[in-house]
Motif scaffolding. Structure first.
Motif, PDB file in Angstrom:
ATOM      1  N   ASN A 164       0.823  -1.212   0.000  1.00 56.54           N
ATOM      2  CA  ASN A 164       0.000   0.000   0.000  1.00 56.54           C
ATOM      3  C   ASN A 164       0.858   1.265   0.000  1.00 56.54           C
ATOM      4  N   ARG A 165       1.957   1.224   0.740  1.00 60.09           N
ATOM      5  CA  ARG A 165       2.851   2.381   0.775  1.00 60.09           C
ATOM      6  C   ARG A 165       3.453   2.626  -0.612  1.00 60.09           C
ATOM      7  N   GLN A 166       3.871   1.558  -1.275  1.00 56.82           N
ATOM      8  CA  GLN A 166       4.450   1.692  -2.609  1.00 56.82           C
ATOM      9  C   GLN A 166       3.431   2.217  -3.620  1.00 56.82           C
ATOM     10  N   ASN A 167       2.169   1.894  -3.388  1.00 55.28           N
ATOM     11  CA  ASN A 167       1.106   2.376  -4.278  1.00 55.28           C
ATOM     12  C   ASN A 167       0.516   3.708  -3.821  1.00 55.28           C
ATOM     13  N   ARG A 168       1.159   4.321  -2.843  1.00 54.11           N
ATOM     14  CA  ARG A 168       0.769   5.619  -2.307  1.00 54.11           C
ATOM     15  C   ARG A 168      -0.600   5.624  -1.629  1.00 54.11           C
ATOM     16  N   ALA A 169      -1.006   4.474  -1.162  1.00 49.73           N
ATOM     17  CA  ALA A 169      -2.231   4.370  -0.365  1.00 49.73           C
ATOM     18  C   ALA A 169      -1.800   4.404   1.101  1.00 49.73           C
ATOM     19  N   LEU A 170      -1.360   5.579   1.530  1.00 47.32           N
ATOM     20  CA  LEU A 170      -0.710   5.715   2.835  1.00 47.32           C
ATOM     21  C   LEU A 170      -1.642   5.402   4.000  1.00 47.32           C
ATOM     22  N   PHE A 171      -2.902   5.799   3.888  1.00 44.55           N
ATOM     23  CA  PHE A 171      -3.836   5.545   4.975  1.00 44.55           C
ATOM     24  C   PHE A 171      -4.023   4.033   5.167  1.00 44.55           C
ATOM     25  N   HIS A 172      -4.162   3.308   4.070  1.00 40.23           N
ATOM     26  CA  HIS A 172      -4.348   1.856   4.155  1.00 40.23           C
ATOM     27  C   HIS A 172      -3.079   1.163   4.655  1.00 40.23           C
ATOM     28  N   ALA A 173      -1.936   1.685   4.278  1.00 40.37           N
ATOM     29  CA  ALA A 173      -0.678   1.146   4.786  1.00 40.37           C
ATOM     30  C   ALA A 173      -0.598   1.312   6.298  1.00 40.37           C
ATOM     31  N   ALA A 174      -0.997   2.489   6.774  1.00 40.19           N
ATOM     32  CA  ALA A 174      -0.978   2.746   8.221  1.00 40.19           C
ATOM     33  C   ALA A 174      -1.965   1.840   8.950  1.00 40.19           C
ATOM     34  N   LYS A 175      -3.131   1.619   8.362  1.00 45.60           N
ATOM     35  CA  LYS A 175      -4.121   0.728   8.990  1.00 45.60           C
ATOM     36  C   LYS A 175      -3.571  -0.694   9.102  1.00 45.60           C
ATOM     37  N   ALA A 176      -2.860  -1.148   8.080  1.00 45.69           N
ATOM     38  CA  ALA A 176      -2.268  -2.487   8.129  1.00 45.69           C
ATOM     39  C   ALA A 176      -1.223  -2.571   9.240  1.00 45.69           C
ATOM     40  N   LEU A 177      -0.443  -1.502   9.417  1.00 50.58           N
ATOM     41  CA  LEU A 177       0.537  -1.487  10.512  1.00 50.58           C
ATOM     42  C   LEU A 177      -0.161  -1.486  11.869  1.00 50.58           C
ATOM     43  N   ALA A 217       3.263   3.715  11.643  1.00 52.29           N
ATOM     44  CA  ALA A 217       1.870   4.001  11.288  1.00 52.29           C
ATOM     45  C   ALA A 217       1.576   5.489  11.455  1.00 52.29           C
ATOM     46  N   CYS A 218       2.040   6.072  12.533  1.00 51.88           N
ATOM     47  CA  CYS A 218       1.821   7.498  12.782  1.00 51.88           C
ATOM     48  C   CYS A 218       2.429   8.336  11.663  1.00 51.88           C
ATOM     49  N   ASN A 219       3.628   7.989  11.268  1.00 50.72           N
ATOM     50  CA  ASN A 219       4.294   8.712  10.195  1.00 50.72           C
ATOM     51  C   ASN A 219       3.473   8.646   8.900  1.00 50.72           C
ATOM     52  N   LEU A 220       2.952   7.474   8.574  1.00 50.73           N
ATOM     53  CA  LEU A 220       2.139   7.325   7.364  1.00 50.73           C
ATOM     54  C   LEU A 220       0.829   8.102   7.478  1.00 50.73           C
ATOM     55  N   TYR A 221       0.205   8.040   8.649  1.00 50.58           N
ATOM     56  CA  TYR A 221      -1.026   8.820   8.847  1.00 50.58           C
ATOM     57  C   TYR A 221      -0.748  10.318   8.644  1.00 50.58           C
ATOM     58  N   GLN A 222       0.368  10.789   9.169  1.00 53.22           N
ATOM     59  CA  GLN A 222       0.703  12.197   9.028  1.00 53.22           C
ATOM     60  C   GLN A 222       0.946  12.558   7.562  1.00 53.22           C
ATOM     61  N   GLN A 223       1.643  11.690   6.839  1.00 55.04           N
ATOM     62  CA  GLN A 223       1.877  11.942   5.421  1.00 55.04           C
ATOM     63  C   GLN A 223       0.570  11.974   4.644  1.00 55.04           C
ATOM     64  N   HIS A 224      -0.385  11.167   5.085  1.00 50.39           N
ATOM     65  CA  HIS A 224      -1.683  11.119   4.424  1.00 50.39           C
ATOM     66  C   HIS A 224      -2.514  12.362   4.734  1.00 50.39           C
ATOM     67  N   GLY A 225      -2.209  13.020   5.843  1.00 50.54           N
ATOM     68  CA  GLY A 225      -2.987  14.191   6.252  1.00 50.54           C
ATOM     69  C   GLY A 225      -3.977  13.874   7.349  1.00 50.54           C
ATOM     70  N   SER A 226      -3.741  12.773   8.067  1.00 48.71           N
ATOM     71  CA  SER A 226      -4.609  12.357   9.172  1.00 48.71           C
ATOM     72  C   SER A 226      -3.798  12.243  10.458  1.00 48.71           C
TER      73      SER A 226
END
Length: 108
Positions: A23-36, A59-68
């Motif tokens: 998900n991270r590689q596909n830029r689906a950052l929110f879903h990547a964070a949920k998986a973590l 996960a926090c880092n990915l959520y922040q990058q996503h804007g959440s």
């Protein structure tokens, strides 16, 4: 989650980590964070407390990058509650990180 239902938690964790990476590689950052986040809960069931802080911070880092960022702070808080009984110093650091994430968000 089939591995989790089958009580094969090690395989479940590995699949969730692969899912997060994909998900991270596909830029689906929110879903990547949920998986973590889910992997963090599996680590709790495995009593793998050493991995929980790392997964929560990622996960926090990915959520922040996503804007959440609030979701990121919630992830850190969840990890801190898991670690608090056995690793209070680790939990305190996570609570402080969650506070920092919340405060930065408040001023933007």
């Amino acid at each position: 989650m089939c591995y989790r239902n089958a009580k094969n938690l090690v395989e479940c964790k590995e699949c969730l980590l692969k899912c997060a990476d994909c998900n991270r590689q596909n830029r689906a950052l929110f879903h990547a964070a949920k998986a973590l986040d889910q992997a963090m809960l599996v680590c709790k069931d495995l009593n793998d407390f050493n991995s929980i802080r790392n997964l929560a911070e990622r996960a926090c880092n990915l959520y922040q990058q996503h804007g959440s960022p609030q979701s990121g702070a919630a992830s850190l808080d969840k990890a801190a509650k898991i670690l608090e009984p056995n690793y209070p110093q680790e939990a305190l650091a996570l609570y402080q990180n969650a506070l920092d994430v919340s405060m930065v968000t408040k001023y933007y």
